[in-house]
Design a protein around this motif. Structure first.
Motif, PDB file in Angstrom:
ATOM      1  N   THR A  72      36.561  39.391  41.630  1.00  0.00           N
ATOM      2  CA  THR A  72      36.311  37.987  41.967  1.00  0.00           C
ATOM      3  C   THR A  72      35.397  37.399  40.893  1.00  0.00           C
ATOM      4  N   ALA A  73      35.919  37.231  39.694  1.00  0.00           N
ATOM      5  CA  ALA A  73      35.069  37.015  38.517  1.00  0.00           C
ATOM      6  C   ALA A  73      34.316  35.697  38.498  1.00  0.00           C
ATOM      7  N   GLY A  74      34.909  34.614  39.011  1.00  0.00           N
ATOM      8  CA  GLY A  74      34.242  33.323  38.915  1.00  0.00           C
ATOM      9  C   GLY A  74      33.965  32.963  37.466  1.00  0.00           C
ATOM     10  N   LEU A  75      32.747  32.533  37.177  1.00  0.00           N
ATOM     11  CA  LEU A  75      32.380  32.162  35.809  1.00  0.00           C
ATOM     12  C   LEU A  75      31.800  33.332  35.019  1.00  0.00           C
ATOM     13  N   GLY A  76      31.854  34.538  35.586  1.00  0.00           N
ATOM     14  CA  GLY A  76      31.593  35.740  34.807  1.00  0.00           C
ATOM     15  C   GLY A  76      30.145  36.119  34.585  1.00  0.00           C
ATOM     16  N   GLU A  77      29.198  35.448  35.242  1.00  0.00           N
ATOM     17  CA  GLU A  77      27.787  35.761  34.981  1.00  0.00           C
ATOM     18  C   GLU A  77      27.434  37.176  35.428  1.00  0.00           C
ATOM     19  N   ASP A  78      27.921  37.581  36.600  1.00  0.00           N
ATOM     20  CA  ASP A  78      27.643  38.940  37.060  1.00  0.00           C
ATOM     21  C   ASP A  78      28.293  39.972  36.142  1.00  0.00           C
ATOM     22  N   SER A  79      29.500  39.688  35.689  1.00  0.00           N
ATOM     23  CA  SER A  79      30.183  40.608  34.777  1.00  0.00           C
ATOM     24  C   SER A  79      29.430  40.745  33.460  1.00  0.00           C
ATOM     25  N   LEU A  80      28.813  39.658  33.007  1.00  0.00           N
ATOM     26  CA  LEU A  80      28.026  39.731  31.776  1.00  0.00           C
ATOM     27  C   LEU A  80      26.863  40.702  31.942  1.00  0.00           C
ATOM     28  N   LEU A  81      26.201  40.665  33.080  1.00  0.00           N
ATOM     29  CA  LEU A  81      25.110  41.596  33.341  1.00  0.00           C
ATOM     30  C   LEU A  81      25.610  43.036  33.318  1.00  0.00           C
ATOM     31  N   LEU A  82      26.763  43.265  33.922  1.00  0.00           N
ATOM     32  CA  LEU A  82      27.318  44.622  33.965  1.00  0.00           C
ATOM     33  C   LEU A  82      27.738  45.095  32.580  1.00  0.00           C
ATOM     34  N   ALA A  83      28.311  44.197  31.785  1.00  0.00           N
ATOM     35  CA  ALA A  83      28.682  44.566  30.413  1.00  0.00           C
ATOM     36  C   ALA A  83      27.440  44.858  29.586  1.00  0.00           C
ATOM     37  N   THR A  88      32.342  48.675  30.508  1.00  0.00           N
ATOM     38  CA  THR A  88      33.466  47.818  30.131  1.00  0.00           C
ATOM     39  C   THR A  88      33.930  47.140  31.412  1.00  0.00           C
ATOM     40  N   VAL A  89      34.061  45.825  31.382  1.00  0.00           N
ATOM     41  CA  VAL A  89      34.342  45.063  32.600  1.00  0.00           C
ATOM     42  C   VAL A  89      35.685  44.352  32.492  1.00  0.00           C
ATOM     43  N   GLU A  90      36.527  44.585  33.474  1.00  0.00           N
ATOM     44  CA  GLU A  90      37.801  43.884  33.591  1.00  0.00           C
ATOM     45  C   GLU A  90      37.627  42.805  34.650  1.00  0.00           C
ATOM     46  N   LEU A  91      37.739  41.554  34.230  1.00  0.00           N
ATOM     47  CA  LEU A  91      37.485  40.416  35.112  1.00  0.00           C
ATOM     48  C   LEU A  91      38.798  39.820  35.585  1.00  0.00           C
ATOM     49  N   TYR A  92      38.933  39.652  36.892  1.00  0.00           N
ATOM     50  CA  TYR A  92      40.115  39.009  37.464  1.00  0.00           C
ATOM     51  C   TYR A  92      39.690  37.730  38.170  1.00  0.00           C
ATOM     52  N   GLU A  93      40.329  36.629  37.804  1.00  0.00           N
ATOM     53  CA  GLU A  93      40.057  35.339  38.428  1.00  0.00           C
ATOM     54  C   GLU A  93      41.382  34.683  38.790  1.00  0.00           C
ATOM     55  N   LEU A  94      41.545  34.375  40.063  1.00  0.00           N
ATOM     56  CA  LEU A  94      42.814  33.832  40.551  1.00  0.00           C
ATOM     57  C   LEU A  94      43.018  32.377  40.151  1.00  0.00           C
ATOM     58  N   ASP A  95      41.962  31.575  40.197  1.00  0.00           N
ATOM     59  CA  ASP A  95      42.099  30.141  39.918  1.00  0.00           C
ATOM     60  C   ASP A  95      42.239  29.890  38.413  1.00  0.00           C
ATOM     61  N   MET A 122      34.212  42.797  27.678  1.00  0.00           N
ATOM     62  CA  MET A 122      34.704  42.014  28.812  1.00  0.00           C
ATOM     63  C   MET A 122      36.131  41.536  28.536  1.00  0.00           C
ATOM     64  N   ARG A 123      37.021  41.794  29.479  1.00  0.00           N
ATOM     65  CA  ARG A 123      38.421  41.379  29.349  1.00  0.00           C
ATOM     66  C   ARG A 123      38.819  40.583  30.589  1.00  0.00           C
ATOM     67  N   VAL A 124      39.349  39.379  30.372  1.00  0.00           N
ATOM     68  CA  VAL A 124      39.687  38.472  31.471  1.00  0.00           C
ATOM     69  C   VAL A 124      41.189  38.460  31.713  1.00  0.00           C
ATOM     70  N   THR A 125      41.549  38.531  32.985  1.00  0.00           N
ATOM     71  CA  THR A 125      42.936  38.344  33.396  1.00  0.00           C
ATOM     72  C   THR A 125      42.975  37.253  34.449  1.00  0.00           C
ATOM     73  N   GLN A 126      43.802  36.232  34.230  1.00  0.00           N
ATOM     74  CA  GLN A 126      44.004  35.217  35.251  1.00  0.00           C
ATOM     75  C   GLN A 126      45.115  35.731  36.153  1.00  0.00           C
ATOM     76  N   GLY A 127      44.729  36.096  37.367  1.00  0.00           N
ATOM     77  CA  GLY A 127      45.714  36.649  38.275  1.00  0.00           C
ATOM     78  C   GLY A 127      45.061  37.221  39.510  1.00  0.00           C
ATOM     79  N   ASP A 128      45.873  37.847  40.347  1.00  0.00           N
ATOM     80  CA  ASP A 128      45.449  38.344  41.648  1.00  0.00           C
ATOM     81  C   ASP A 128      44.910  39.763  41.520  1.00  0.00           C
ATOM     82  N   SER A 129      43.642  39.946  41.819  1.00  0.00           N
ATOM     83  CA  SER A 129      43.041  41.271  41.710  1.00  0.00           C
ATOM     84  C   SER A 129      43.606  42.240  42.738  1.00  0.00           C
ATOM     85  N   LEU A 130      44.112  41.730  43.850  1.00  0.00           N
ATOM     86  CA  LEU A 130      44.735  42.611  44.833  1.00  0.00           C
ATOM     87  C   LEU A 130      45.901  43.366  44.207  1.00  0.00           C
ATOM     88  N   VAL A 131      46.693  42.662  43.424  1.00  0.00           N
ATOM     89  CA  VAL A 131      47.827  43.288  42.741  1.00  0.00           C
ATOM     90  C   VAL A 131      47.324  44.340  41.755  1.00  0.00           C
TER      91      VAL A 131
END
Length: 228
Positions: A72-83, A88-95, A122-131
């Motif tokens: 649930t990446a949103g604007l990625g601030e939490d993922s930035l902290l983890l990176a 290595t962070v794989e970010l999924y954002e549906l919107d 950090m790698r971003v994918t626009q799509g459904d993380s459930l899939v």
């Protein structure tokens, strides 16, 4: 970049500006900017971040060899902290609109020397993380950590939400499939699942965490699945 921008809901507009891709509407502007988080990325400050403490795996290297799937990446601030903490962070954002803002922020961050080695993980994918989670389960390709920060109705009622982030409420939707989300996260076989919750909020989908790390306004529920 962004040759074909997604169309936001009525009343909002995505605009290319010199300072970055900007969502405009309701007398407000929203732009993702990782440079604002630089003070939190300093070594001492980073070690105190509750999310980093929740996600860290004992003895983990900081070379990017361990992975986080941010569902649930949103604007990625939490993922930035983890990176920054070495994942290595794989970010999924549906919107699509939020994903466009996130990708633009990453592109600009690559030009900032202090951020470039961090966003390289950090790698971003626009799509459904459930899939994505279900595909990983089928392939036996488990991430080390799954991070969940689902949008819930109570968050809309919080007066403390920064005004500019109110624009996101026109794009994000409260999580209606929390049971599916936690089931898919567990099915992917990670070493741990970290769930961000309001400090007094219920556990996600009734799944009791192994332990929790508490802050003043939020807590991180940590689920450690049994290892086979």
């Amino acid at each position: 970049m962004h040759d074909c921008l997604p169309t936001p809901p009525a009343g909002l507009e995505l605009m290319r500006r010199p300072e970055g891709l900007t969502l405009v509407g309701e007398g407000m502007e929203l732009r993702a900017d990782f440079s604002e988080l630089l003070p939190r990325l300093r070594e001492g400050a980073l070690a105190r971040e509750l999310l980093v403490r929740a996600a860290r795996i004992k003895g983990m290297p900081r070379d990017g060899s361990l992975t986080v799937l941010d569902a649930t990446a949103g604007l990625g601030e939490d993922s930035l902290l983890l990176a920054a903490a070495g994942f290595t962070v794989e970010l999924y954002e549906l919107d699509k609109v939020i994903a466009a803002l996130l990708c633009d922020a990453l592109e600009r961050a690559r030009a900032v020397p202090e951020l470039e080695p961090i966003v390289a993980r950090m790698r971003v994918t626009q799509g459904d993380s459930l899939v994505a989670l279900r595909e990983r389960a089928e392939a036996g390709n488990a991430p080390d950590v799954v991070y969940l920060d689902p949008m819930f109705p109570e968050r809309r009622k919080r007066a403390a939400v920064k005004k500019k982030f109110q624009l996101l409420h026109n794009l994000e939707h409260p999580c209606g499939n929390e049971a599916e989300l936690i089931e898919a996260a567990l099915g992917a076989g990670p070493r741990k699942i970290v769930v961000k919750r309001p400090i007094k909020g219920p556990v996600l989908a009734g799944v009791k965490p192994s332990y929790a790390i508490l802050g003043k306004a939020v807590r991180y529920d940590v689920i450690v699945p049994p290892r086979s």
